[in-house]
Design an enzyme around this catalytic site. Structure first.
Site, PDB file in Angstrom:
ATOM      1  N   ARG A 193      26.751  31.971  42.580  1.00  0.00           N
ATOM      2  CA  ARG A 193      25.968  30.764  42.384  1.00  0.00           C
ATOM      3  C   ARG A 193      26.084  30.267  40.943  1.00  0.00           C
ATOM      4  O   ARG A 193      26.155  31.060  40.010  1.00  0.00           O
ATOM      5  CB  ARG A 193      24.490  31.046  42.677  1.00  0.00           C
ATOM      6  CG  ARG A 193      24.205  31.549  44.063  1.00  0.00           C
ATOM      7  CD  ARG A 193      24.331  30.540  45.137  1.00  0.00           C
ATOM      8  NE  ARG A 193      23.551  29.340  44.952  1.00  0.00           N
ATOM      9  CZ  ARG A 193      23.297  28.449  45.926  1.00  0.00           C
ATOM     10  NH1 ARG A 193      23.765  28.645  47.148  1.00  0.00           N
ATOM     11  NH2 ARG A 193      22.611  27.382  45.687  1.00  0.00           N
ATOM     12  N   VAL A 194      26.067  28.976  40.795  1.00  0.00           N
ATOM     13  CA  VAL A 194      26.070  28.404  39.449  1.00  0.00           C
ATOM     14  C   VAL A 194      24.733  27.707  39.171  1.00  0.00           C
ATOM     15  O   VAL A 194      24.579  27.033  38.171  1.00  0.00           O
ATOM     16  CB  VAL A 194      27.237  27.420  39.242  1.00  0.00           C
ATOM     17  CG1 VAL A 194      28.568  28.143  39.278  1.00  0.00           C
ATOM     18  CG2 VAL A 194      27.209  26.305  40.274  1.00  0.00           C
ATOM     19  N   ASP A 195      23.797  27.856  40.078  1.00  0.00           N
ATOM     20  CA  ASP A 195      22.472  27.279  39.825  1.00  0.00           C
ATOM     21  C   ASP A 195      21.472  28.422  39.643  1.00  0.00           C
ATOM     22  O   ASP A 195      21.856  29.556  39.427  1.00  0.00           O
ATOM     23  CB  ASP A 195      22.057  26.347  40.978  1.00  0.00           C
ATOM     24  CG  ASP A 195      22.110  27.059  42.327  1.00  0.00           C
ATOM     25  OD1 ASP A 195      22.354  28.279  42.357  1.00  0.00           O
ATOM     26  OD2 ASP A 195      21.909  26.386  43.350  1.00  0.00           O
ATOM     27  N   ASP A 196      20.211  28.120  39.749  1.00  0.00           N
ATOM     28  CA  ASP A 196      19.203  29.151  39.497  1.00  0.00           C
ATOM     29  C   ASP A 196      18.825  29.901  40.758  1.00  0.00           C
ATOM     30  O   ASP A 196      17.651  30.098  41.057  1.00  0.00           O
ATOM     31  CB  ASP A 196      17.974  28.499  38.866  1.00  0.00           C
ATOM     32  CG  ASP A 196      18.309  28.033  37.474  1.00  0.00           C
ATOM     33  OD1 ASP A 196      19.066  28.745  36.800  1.00  0.00           O
ATOM     34  OD2 ASP A 196      17.838  26.955  37.082  1.00  0.00           O
TER      35      ASP A 196
END
Ligand code: PRX
Length: 686
Positions: free
Chosen positions: A554-557
């Site tokens: 994932r590149v988000d939170d």
């Protein structure tokens, strides 16, 4: 606007991550694993056949999917206007995002998963082999029996006033009643909302408040490994929280799981609670089908995102049915006679698409497992494989890694000779776990389908087709029919060839989720606004010289712990619910078994002293608000958090401190107070 902040944070976080993607992949990109000539020659598809079908699926998706959809039963066929069977707008610049497949067609997924096979004379075939938590406890159901039980429950629901479009909450462990409940809802056009039975009362209440079910289906307790979990108490608490917020659930249908807890010991509310076994057998074993539109909702499934509130992912009927069945068939090279076992819980999307609907739509024999992979010992999975002659086995990398740690003996003491195809899902599989799975579990005989997909996508998006092309350990390889992956840079520009980028998808596929329940604006801002014209997955990805896709996380939170998706914001808000917590920031750290682990920086209220007791209290706050699976692995005391002058927490720095990469902290001059960083480092082992 919160949506803008979400997007900015995502880009900010992603920027650093994408630059490091793929650095160590080169050697692995050369590592090719071919299926045996015998496997290849009997595989459902060759590479050339895949290419031909894939090209056609992009050139003429309507004809491609219509042909496949025609294999199912439709009470009324969908209208084809000038040959078009679907409508999509994936581009927020062109108006509301909207997707429809086979609209106007009338069908029923329960009919297609059960009655269709019974009418074809396959009613005596096994649908489910159920294996209990303790060895020796088992049961099975044929398609005939399953259909009868589904009908009885469907009749009960109707009797309780549940109608087409009404929500039904299901909070059950892996008993056969769980897929039975899903199918019963589908049969009468009700919308099921399964809540994983590891969620706490608070989380369950939050979901009940959102979808307002008329009925909740649960059980009194369950054995999970050596533990007994009292689910009914959790439900009671959740329903009283819901009631306090103005939502009352009329009926709580409770399965008496007497292996775990007697009826006498179960807390009970007369008038609302009903014992499943007391009423179900009184209902007729047939039940008329509610024919629904292909675009009528089938289910809601809540999942985590970048912000605190879980998102109700909504899937509709027709496209989901066609796509899950087709992906199941091809990605597992499924054929009649296979015994299929997916270890996922029906509380997650994998259990919806690939324990329940995809396999049953193919009339497969499915193993349902109540327990955990290492109970009573690390040989349990292979014991079950031998017991049922499982030929297709589908699990998560975290399970593989934990079994790997137990060594070879628990595997080797079982033959596993029935295995033909293996599968992996939920998180990137590291090449060493892939190789162990391939060499030790599959004896170098079984191709591994590393399937990349999401709650939102409904079905497999990027996946090998066994035997059709060589595998590379750690790569999900190529897109499934109809799926057009695009890697984009941070300006939203598509990048070609070998590259690292944000994984987006162009155009729709039949099981695209249609909205977030009650919040279409959030659907658009979260998934379609970051990169206009594309669906943004939230994952980073590398494409190599052979066009293979390598998911990098994932590149988000969103944190992925043991394949469970957990939003950092949800954990933070659980931590600050503790009366002595002033502020919290949560990041992911790598973990040998669970893939990632939750690492929480906590600032206490003024004057509160650090203590181990408080640490436990904070962890318990997360168990209470979300569930045990979201508990932080580490609480790091933080006198203050590193923030920019505008007050934004710099998670990049926290991630470095958490993973002890102190030499490479990056620019800290933009912090409001750069001294915070050293203070945090000093407190690492306190
Ligand atoms: O990050 C990806 C990871 O799991 C996320 C989706 O989580 P969820 O909606 O809970 O669904 C899990 C089961 C499909 C993705 O954004 N993920 C899932 N499968 C893979 C994966 N990452 C790498 N490789 C996979 N095979």
């Amino acid at each position: 606007m919160p949506a803008m902040e979400e997007k900015e944070e995502l880009r900010h976080v992603a920027k650093g991550e994408v630059q490091t993607l793929g650095e160590s992949l080169n050697a692995e990109e050369q590592d090719l694993f071919e299926a045996s000539p015998a496997f290849k020659s009997s595989a459902l598809l060759s590479y050339d056949q895949y290419i031909a079908m894939y090209n056609r699926s992009l050139q003429d998706p309507d004809a491609f999917w219509s042909e496949i959809a025609s294999e199912f039963y439709w009470e009324t066929r969908w209208p084809e206007e000038n040959g078009k069977v679907h409508f999509e707008n994936f581009d927020v610049r062109k108006g509301p995002v909207k997707v429809e497949w086979f609209k106007g067609g009338k069908t029923n997924i329960c009919y297609n998963a059960l009655d269709r096979h019974v009418h074809a004379g396959k009613g005596d075939q096994i649908a489910f082999y159920w294996e209990g938590n303790s060895p020796g406890l088992d049961a099975s159901l044929t398609y005939n029996q399953l259909l009868q039980q589904v009908c009885q429950l469907a009749n009960f629901l109707k009797d309780k006033g549940v109608k087409k479009g009404d929500a039904v909450a299901i909070y059950l462990p892996m008993l056969m009643e769980l897929p039975i409940a899903m199918l019963a809802c589908a049969r009468i056009g009700a919308v099921h909302s399964v809540i994983f039975a590891g969620f706490s009362a608070e989380s369950l209440a939050q979901r009940v408040l959102d979808c307002k079910p008329k009925v909740i289906i649960t059980c009194n307790a369950v054995c999970r490994g050596p533990k007994i979990i009292n689910l009914k108490d959790i439900v009671d608490e959740a329903l009283s929280i819901s009631l306090a917020h103005g939502v009352s659930v009329d009926s709580c249908l409770t399965y008496a799981n007497e292996v775990a807890m007697s009826r006498e010991k179960t807390a009970w509310q007369d008038g609302r609670d009903i014992w499943y076994q007391d009423v179900i057998s009184d209902y007729a074993t047939t039940c008329d089908i509610e024919w629904v539109d292909a675009e009528d909702p089938l289910f809601l499934l809540y999942t985590s995102g970048s912000t605190g509130k879980p998102k109700g992912v909504l899937h509709t009927t027709g496209g989901y049915m066609v796509y899950t069945a087709t992906t199941f068939k091809y990605a597992f090279d499924y054929r009649e006679g296979d015994i299929y076992w997916c270890t996922a819980d029906c509380g997650w999307i994998t259990g919806h698409s690939y324990v329940t609907y995809g396999p049953l739509l193919n009339c497969a024999k499915v193993v349902l497992f109540e327990g955990v992979p290492n109970y009573p010992d690390a040989g349990r999975c292979w014991e079950i494989v031998d017991k049922y002659h499982v030929s297709i086995f589908y699990t998560a990398p975290t399970a593989i890694r934990s079994l790997m740690r137990a060594g070879l003996e628990p595997v080797k003491r079982h033959s596993r000779k029935s295995l033909r195809v293996l599968g992996s899902v939920g998180e990137p599989i590291n090449p060493s776990a892939w190789k162990w799975y391939y060499e030790v579990v599959g004896d170098k005989r079984c191709p591994i389908s590393d399937t990349w997909w999401q709650t939102e996508t409904g079905g497999f998006m990027i996946t090998p087709l066994p035997g059709a092309w060589p595998l590379k350990p750690g790569s999900a390889t190529y897109p499934f029919f109809g799926v057009q992956p695009a890697l984009v840079d941070e300006n939203g520009k598509e990048i070609e060839g070998v590259c690292n980028g944000y994984l987006c998808i162009k155009g729709s596929w039949p099981s695209t989720f249609r909205t977030l329940y009650g919040d279409h604006a959030r659907y658009e801002t979260t998934y379609f606004a970051p990169f206009k014209g594309y669906y943004f997955s939230g994952d980073g990805c590398h494409r190599d010289a052979d066009g293979y896709y390598w998911l990098t996380g994932r590149v988000d939170d969103v944190i992925n712990v043991s394949g469970h998706r957990i939003g950092t914001a949800e954990v933070e808000s659980a931590l600050v619910s503790h009366p002595q917590c002033a502020e919290a920031a949560v990041v992911a750290v790598d973990h040998e078994v669970t893939g990632q682990a939750i690492y929480a920086f906590v600032t206490l209220k003024l004057g509160v002293q650090y203590s181990e007791e408080l640490r436990t209290g904070l962890k318990n706050a997360v168990r209470h608000e979300i569930g045990a699976f979201a508990q932080p692995a580490k609480i790091h005391w933080a006198p203050a958090l590193p923030k920019t002058r505008s007050g934004k927490i710099m998670r990049r720095i926290l991630r470095k401190i958490a993973s002890k990469e102190l030499e490479n902290l990056g620019d800290i001059s933009t912090l409001a107070d750069p001294h915070v960083v050293q203070e945090l480092i000093d407190l690492t082992d306190v």
